[in-house]
Design an enzyme around this catalytic site. Structure first.
Site, PDB file in Angstrom:
ATOM      1  N   PRO A   9       0.791  -1.230   0.000  1.00 40.50           N
ATOM      2  CA  PRO A   9       0.000   0.000   0.000  1.00 40.50           C
ATOM      3  C   PRO A   9       0.829   1.290   0.000  1.00 40.50           C
ATOM      4  O   PRO A   9       1.863   1.374   0.662  1.00 40.50           O
ATOM      5  CB  PRO A   9      -0.828  -0.103   1.298  1.00 40.50           C
ATOM      6  CG  PRO A   9      -0.151  -1.140   2.117  1.00 40.50           C
ATOM      7  CD  PRO A   9       0.513  -2.076   1.159  1.00 40.50           C
ATOM      8  N   ASN A  10       0.343   2.224  -0.770  1.00 42.67           N
ATOM      9  CA  ASN A  10       0.896   3.585  -0.883  1.00 42.67           C
ATOM     10  C   ASN A  10       2.195   3.677  -1.688  1.00 42.67           C
ATOM     11  O   ASN A  10       2.701   4.766  -1.922  1.00 42.67           O
ATOM     12  CB  ASN A  10       1.102   4.229   0.513  1.00 42.67           C
ATOM     13  CG  ASN A  10      -0.200   4.335   1.274  1.00 42.67           C
ATOM     14  OD1 ASN A  10      -1.174   4.885   0.747  1.00 42.67           O
ATOM     15  ND2 ASN A  10      -0.258   3.807   2.467  1.00 42.67           N
ATOM     16  N   ARG A  17       4.869  11.047  -2.372  1.00 44.66           N
ATOM     17  CA  ARG A  17       4.666  10.777  -0.952  1.00 44.66           C
ATOM     18  C   ARG A  17       5.952  11.008  -0.130  1.00 44.66           C
ATOM     19  O   ARG A  17       7.009  10.510  -0.511  1.00 44.66           O
ATOM     20  CB  ARG A  17       4.261   9.301  -0.884  1.00 44.66           C
ATOM     21  CG  ARG A  17       4.310   8.660   0.419  1.00 44.66           C
ATOM     22  CD  ARG A  17       4.122   7.158   0.288  1.00 44.66           C
ATOM     23  NE  ARG A  17       3.955   6.621   1.611  1.00 44.66           N
ATOM     24  CZ  ARG A  17       4.305   5.409   1.979  1.00 44.66           C
ATOM     25  NH1 ARG A  17       4.819   4.578   1.087  1.00 44.66           N
ATOM     26  NH2 ARG A  17       4.136   4.990   3.201  1.00 44.66           N
ATOM     27  N   TYR A  22      11.218   8.920   1.299  1.00 48.25           N
ATOM     28  CA  TYR A  22      11.243   7.937   0.198  1.00 48.25           C
ATOM     29  C   TYR A  22      11.907   8.455  -1.078  1.00 48.25           C
ATOM     30  O   TYR A  22      12.117   7.670  -2.004  1.00 48.25           O
ATOM     31  CB  TYR A  22       9.810   7.460  -0.095  1.00 48.25           C
ATOM     32  CG  TYR A  22       9.160   6.809   1.104  1.00 48.25           C
ATOM     33  CD1 TYR A  22       9.672   5.622   1.625  1.00 48.25           C
ATOM     34  CD2 TYR A  22       8.069   7.398   1.747  1.00 48.25           C
ATOM     35  CE1 TYR A  22       9.108   5.030   2.747  1.00 48.25           C
ATOM     36  CE2 TYR A  22       7.492   6.805   2.874  1.00 48.25           C
ATOM     37  CZ  TYR A  22       8.018   5.627   3.368  1.00 48.25           C
ATOM     38  OH  TYR A  22       7.458   5.041   4.474  1.00 48.25           O
ATOM     39  N   ASN A  73       7.817  -5.607  -1.128  1.00 44.53           N
ATOM     40  CA  ASN A  73       7.809  -4.528  -0.150  1.00 44.53           C
ATOM     41  C   ASN A  73       6.377  -4.478   0.382  1.00 44.53           C
ATOM     42  O   ASN A  73       5.497  -3.917  -0.261  1.00 44.53           O
ATOM     43  CB  ASN A  73       8.202  -3.195  -0.783  1.00 44.53           C
ATOM     44  CG  ASN A  73       8.279  -2.082   0.270  1.00 44.53           C
ATOM     45  OD1 ASN A  73       7.777  -2.239   1.388  1.00 44.53           O
ATOM     46  ND2 ASN A  73       8.889  -0.968  -0.092  1.00 44.53           N
ATOM     47  N   ALA A  76       3.216  -0.875   4.834  1.00 44.39           N
ATOM     48  CA  ALA A  76       2.709  -0.866   6.220  1.00 44.39           C
ATOM     49  C   ALA A  76       2.287  -2.255   6.692  1.00 44.39           C
ATOM     50  O   ALA A  76       2.326  -2.543   7.895  1.00 44.39           O
ATOM     51  CB  ALA A  76       1.543   0.109   6.332  1.00 44.39           C
ATOM     52  N   GLU A  97      12.405  -9.522   1.322  1.00 48.01           N
ATOM     53  CA  GLU A  97      11.638  -8.358   1.798  1.00 48.01           C
ATOM     54  C   GLU A  97      12.473  -7.097   1.586  1.00 48.01           C
ATOM     55  O   GLU A  97      13.656  -7.078   1.905  1.00 48.01           O
ATOM     56  CB  GLU A  97      11.337  -8.544   3.289  1.00 48.01           C
ATOM     57  CG  GLU A  97      10.580  -7.380   3.897  1.00 48.01           C
ATOM     58  CD  GLU A  97      10.398  -7.532   5.415  1.00 48.01           C
ATOM     59  OE1 GLU A  97      10.385  -8.673   5.916  1.00 48.01           O
ATOM     60  OE2 GLU A  97      10.283  -6.497   6.077  1.00 48.01           O
ATOM     61  N   HIS A  99      12.706  -2.722   1.864  1.00 50.08           N
ATOM     62  CA  HIS A  99      12.193  -1.421   2.315  1.00 50.08           C
ATOM     63  C   HIS A  99      13.100  -0.318   1.792  1.00 50.08           C
ATOM     64  O   HIS A  99      14.325  -0.468   1.801  1.00 50.08           O
ATOM     65  CB  HIS A  99      12.125  -1.348   3.844  1.00 50.08           C
ATOM     66  CG  HIS A  99      11.190  -2.359   4.397  1.00 50.08           C
ATOM     67  ND1 HIS A  99       9.835  -2.218   4.295  1.00 50.08           N
ATOM     68  CD2 HIS A  99      11.425  -3.549   4.991  1.00 50.08           C
ATOM     69  CE1 HIS A  99       9.260  -3.282   4.831  1.00 50.08           C
ATOM     70  NE2 HIS A  99      10.199  -4.110   5.245  1.00 50.08           N
ATOM     71  N   ARG A 106      13.339   4.397  12.400  1.00 45.93           N
ATOM     72  CA  ARG A 106      12.115   5.213  12.372  1.00 45.93           C
ATOM     73  C   ARG A 106      11.267   4.948  13.625  1.00 45.93           C
ATOM     74  O   ARG A 106      11.785   4.486  14.625  1.00 45.93           O
ATOM     75  CB  ARG A 106      11.358   4.923  11.068  1.00 45.93           C
ATOM     76  CG  ARG A 106      12.177   5.312   9.820  1.00 45.93           C
ATOM     77  CD  ARG A 106      11.414   5.067   8.556  1.00 45.93           C
ATOM     78  NE  ARG A 106      10.218   5.900   8.480  1.00 45.93           N
ATOM     79  CZ  ARG A 106       9.239   5.723   7.587  1.00 45.93           C
ATOM     80  NH1 ARG A 106       9.342   4.761   6.686  1.00 45.93           N
ATOM     81  NH2 ARG A 106       8.184   6.513   7.580  1.00 45.93           N
TER      82      ARG A 106
HETATM   83  C1  DQA Z   1       8.286   1.006   3.740  1.00 40.71           C
HETATM   84  C2  DQA Z   1       8.390   1.170   5.272  1.00 40.71           C
HETATM   85  C3  DQA Z   1       7.040   0.956   5.928  1.00 40.71           C
HETATM   86  O1  DQA Z   1       7.143   1.117   7.336  1.00 40.71           O
HETATM   87  C4  DQA Z   1       6.033   1.961   5.414  1.00 40.71           C
HETATM   88  O2  DQA Z   1       4.750   1.721   5.955  1.00 40.71           O
HETATM   89  C5  DQA Z   1       5.988   2.027   3.918  1.00 40.71           C
HETATM   90  C6  DQA Z   1       7.232   1.916   3.159  1.00 40.71           C
HETATM   91  C7  DQA Z   1       9.627   1.321   3.046  1.00 40.71           C
HETATM   92  O3  DQA Z   1       9.765   0.909   1.889  1.00 40.71           O
HETATM   93  O4  DQA Z   1      10.492   1.976   3.604  1.00 40.71           O
HETATM   94  O5  DQA Z   1       4.932   2.250   3.338  1.00 40.71           O
HETATM   95  O6  DQA Z   1       7.971  -0.337   3.473  1.00 40.71           O
END
Ligand code: DQA
Length: 164
Positions: A9-10, A17, A22, A73, A76, A97, A99, A106
């Protein structure tokens, strides 16, 4: 060999964003870089993004029999989703995985990943370059699996009774 890249998501909003966390790169630019590396390594690559947990679970399940590896990825959902963790465990494919940010530097609620224990490894904190590192790692994992399968096949062959 096929690898499926799953974005949670997102992540469709990358470039817009929270650029301070990011960066300015868009998801399609990250995917273009991954595609170039995959091509060079003779790997077929498919990209999938969803904001919905159940759709991500469906996509992971579809990878069974269709792909040899997953790069994910979970965004959240990393910190909350037992369903995504169970799906990864169920399909038994090498999974990495990823990120973009260093989740351990964080907020405390980001420090725990429910997904990492069922993955081959986790890459976090290198910005969009995290995805490239995941691709390099996946190519390495797949070539090790292939070398093992080839060795097993050669051993089986050598144990076959010879025809006169
Ligand atoms: C994320 C880190 C997560 O905590 C966050 O909710 C994201 C992006 C990252 O790529 O750094 O949406 O996965």
């Amino acid at each position: 060999m096929k690898v499926v890249v799953i974005q949670g998501p997102n992540l469709n909003m990358l470039g817009l964003r929270e650029q301070n966390i990011y960066g300015p790169m868009k998801l399609e630019d990250i995917h273009a870089q991954m595609e170039a590396y995959a091509k060079q390594s003779n790997i077929e690559i498919e990209f999938y993004q969803s904001n919905l947990e159940g759709e991500i679970v469906d996509k992971i399940q579809e990878c069974m029999g269709d792909a040899q590896g997953i790069i994910i990825n979970p965004a959240a959902y990393t910190h909350t989703s037992i369903a995504i963790r169970d799906a990864i465990k169920a399909v038994q494919l090498p999974t990495i995985e990823v990120h973009i940010s260093n989740i351990y530097a964080r907020e405390e609620f980001r420090h725990n990943s429910l997904i990492a224990p069922v993955c081959s490894g986790q890459i976090a904190g290198f910005g969009p370059f995290s995805y490239h590192l995941a691709m390099v790692s996946m190519v390495q994992i797949l070539s090790e699996i292939k070398a093992m399968q080839d060795a097993q096949a050669a051993q089986q062959q050598s144990q076959q009774p010879k025809a006169d």
